[in-house]
Write an enzyme that holds these catalytic residues in place. Structure first.
Site, mmCIF file in Angstrom:
data_model
loop_
_atom_site.group_PDB
_atom_site.id
_atom_site.type_symbol
_atom_site.label_atom_id
_atom_site.label_comp_id
_atom_site.label_asym_id
_atom_site.label_seq_id
_atom_site.Cartn_x
_atom_site.Cartn_y
_atom_site.Cartn_z
ATOM 1 N N SER A 63 0.775 -1.314 0.114
ATOM 2 C CA SER A 63 0.053 -0.104 0.141
ATOM 3 C C SER A 63 0.884 1.383 -0.027
ATOM 4 O O SER A 63 2.003 1.087 -0.269
ATOM 5 C CB SER A 63 -1.013 -0.054 1.259
ATOM 6 O OG SER A 63 -0.101 0.109 2.397
ATOM 7 N N LYS A 64 0.398 2.442 0.052
ATOM 8 C CA LYS A 64 1.032 3.578 -0.038
ATOM 9 C C LYS A 64 1.901 3.704 1.179
ATOM 10 O O LYS A 64 3.119 4.779 0.983
ATOM 11 C CB LYS A 64 0.182 4.880 -0.149
ATOM 12 C CG LYS A 64 -0.775 5.156 -1.238
ATOM 13 C CD LYS A 64 -1.711 6.158 -1.318
ATOM 14 C CE LYS A 64 -2.462 6.263 -2.741
ATOM 15 N NZ LYS A 64 -3.411 7.502 -2.807
ATOM 16 N N ARG A 65 1.510 3.194 2.404
ATOM 17 C CA ARG A 65 2.627 3.510 3.556
ATOM 18 C C ARG A 65 3.845 2.577 3.205
ATOM 19 O O ARG A 65 4.890 2.943 3.882
ATOM 20 C CB ARG A 65 1.767 3.075 4.572
ATOM 21 C CG ARG A 65 1.250 1.620 4.691
ATOM 22 C CD ARG A 65 0.603 1.312 5.789
ATOM 23 N NE ARG A 65 0.066 -0.262 6.041
ATOM 24 C CZ ARG A 65 0.759 -1.119 6.485
ATOM 25 N NH1 ARG A 65 1.799 -0.917 7.323
ATOM 26 N NH2 ARG A 65 -0.043 -2.210 6.724
ATOM 27 N N GLY A 105 5.440 2.992 0.410
ATOM 28 C CA GLY A 105 6.155 3.675 -0.614
ATOM 29 C C GLY A 105 5.285 3.880 -1.816
ATOM 30 O O GLY A 105 3.859 3.656 -1.654
#
Length: 476
Positions: free
Chosen positions: A232-234, A236
């Site tokens: 996920s975005k967390r 990267g």
């Protein structure tokens, strides 16, 4: 002929998982001399956008993934799906269902309460409805397929239920369009993420009802973050184009994506695209989820930057110039002109050459080498105290300035010779001159070779910064 496809939905950007799926299909087609088809599955009218479609195309093109046919757009193929839906109606293999949303919700609740599967129970099968959603008459028994990477997978058809083929607004569903297109386009292998496993029995049932030959299916594991949770975005950036914007090279990205779930027998890490095509095999795709490691990607990108021809990197580095944030009171210096990089900048090529072995992503040139791109630099406080604050440094800098100013040829060789001659004349180590010189020219403790740095800055800028350094010492 081996024929594979990549079939994204244009409801968002091309993410890392989708890019890997496209790459595996593309490599398989190129390895076998087969065909790679691009199909845009845009039947979700509310969520599909032209911007997302373009983002997908841009991402594939940046990675160098080309296609032999397409892109085909399912919106343009609606009459084809309507024809096959009508065929199922005519052969009494599909029926209209008029159940309301509330009825379907109550049906699910009842099924859960008695411990039965929540699939539709077929209550409209024999009503002879003329409108509503169109459902497939799912046959009794089970649906079995042998996954290319997972062996035998079996589904109880009673747990699937009579699923929807066409919505009440006449728009075909994903499973119908996918099955029809795979058949008509001659797809021989479907290689996709394992989140599609629940769709596979439904598509196989459609193939069977239409009397069409299905492809082989292979489902690759999802990509996880380093904490073993879904990427996920967390963890990267998720968008492929975000990696381009962050300074990653497409060659490095392709190399890294290929290793997310595939490997060679000797665990080779670095591949040219030609090597990947030659060595790629479905047999080497692993069953376990791959872990996306940003540090490994950065390392790999650094290797590709180091190996690249600096000339090829100039235009890419120039594109990051607009992202440069100037500090207060600073103005662009060479190789800048009026705030923009010059069209032809031999100097930038040399700066890249200095940093190729030091950076992991291209914009780091502007961070590590910020002193090349600003007329005024800020000397780090600890550098002022520990290097410029030493006894005798002021005199050494003044002597260095005199030597620098006297040079008629201002290149790295001449500068080094002058500095070493000065050190010998003063009876000191060359490092005693080099460290203060680096401090006033770069503002840092560490930099590429100071002789090369000075030559690239130019004689006028070197003299100006030595003078600024002397002023700082006088103020201490």
């Amino acid at each position: 002929m081996i024929t594979v496809r990549f079939a994204p939905s244009p409801t968002g950007y091309l993410h890392v998982g989708g890019a890997r799926t496209a790459l595996f299909n593309w490599l398989y087609a190129r390895n076998t001399g087969g065909k790679f088809i691009l199909r845009i599955e845009d039947t979700d009218v509310k969520r599909s956008t032209q911007a997302a479609t373009q983002a997908i195309l841009d991402g594939l093109q940046w990675l160098g993934i080309d296609w032999d046919e397409g892109p085909y757009f399912q919106q343009a193929r609606l009459p084809i799906y309507q024809e096959y839906a009508q065929k199922l109606i005519d052969e009494d293999k599909a029926y209209y269902c008029s159940c309301s949303v509330d009825e379907l919700e109550n049906l699910k609740k009842q099924a859960v309460n008695i411990g039965r599967a929540a699939g539709y129970d077929g209550r409209c099968r024999d009503k002879g409805e003329k409108k509503g959603v169109l459902r497939l008459k799912v046959t009794e028994g089970s649906t079995v397929f042998y996954d290319l990477f997972r062996d035998k997978i079996e589904f109880d058809n009673s747990l699937i239920g009579d699923f929807v083929l066409v919505r009440s607004d006449g728009m075909p569903t994903y499973n119908l369009t996918c099955a029809v297109d795979d058949a008509l386009m001659g797809i021989t292998q479907v290689i996709r993420g394992d989140d599609h496993i629940p769709n596979t029995p439904k598509q196989l049932l459609i193939f069977s009802a239409l009397g069409l030959s299905p492809p082989r299916f292979g489902h690759i594991p999802l990509i996880l973050g380093t904490d073993k949770s879904p990427l996920s975005k967390r963890h990267g950036a998720v968008s492929v184009m975000a990696y381009k914007e962050a300074g990653f090279l497409p060659e490095a990205m392709v190399n890294y994506l290929a290793l997310l779930g595939w490997s060679t027998t000797n665990s080779q890490q670095l591949f040219s695209k030609e090597e990947l095509i030659k060595k790629f095999s479905l047999k080497r795709i692993v069953k376990n989820p791959a872990v996306f490691d940003m540090e490994k990607l950065r390392w790999m990108n650094g290797v590709y930057i180091k190996q690249a021809n600096p000339v090829d990197l100039v235009s890419i580095v120039r594109n990051y110039s607009s992202q440069r944030v100037w500090g207060e009171g600073t103005t662009p210096a060479p190789p800048w002109k009026e705030g923009e990089l010059k069209e032809t900048t031999p100097l930038l090529e040399e700066i890249i050459r200095l940093y190729q072995g030091r950076i992991k992503v291209l914009p780091e040139i502007y961070e590590m080498g910020d002193f090349f791109f600003s007329e005024q630099i800020k000397i780090e406080e600890d550098v002022v105290c520990e290097i410029l604050g030493k006894d005798g440094v002021k005199t050494l800098l003044w002597e260095t300035g005199q030597v620098m100013e006297s040079l008629t040829i201002f290149d790295a060789i001449s500068i080094e010779g002058a500095i070493r001659d000065l050190a010998e004349r003063l009876g000191i180590n060359a490092g005693d001159i080099i460290h203060p010189l680096r401090a006033v020219l770069t503002g840092k403790r560490v930099s590429p070779g100071i002789f090369e740095v000075a030559a690239l800055l130019g004689q006028e800028m070197v003299m100006q910064r030595i003078e600024n350094g002397l002023n700082i010492i006088n103020q201490e």
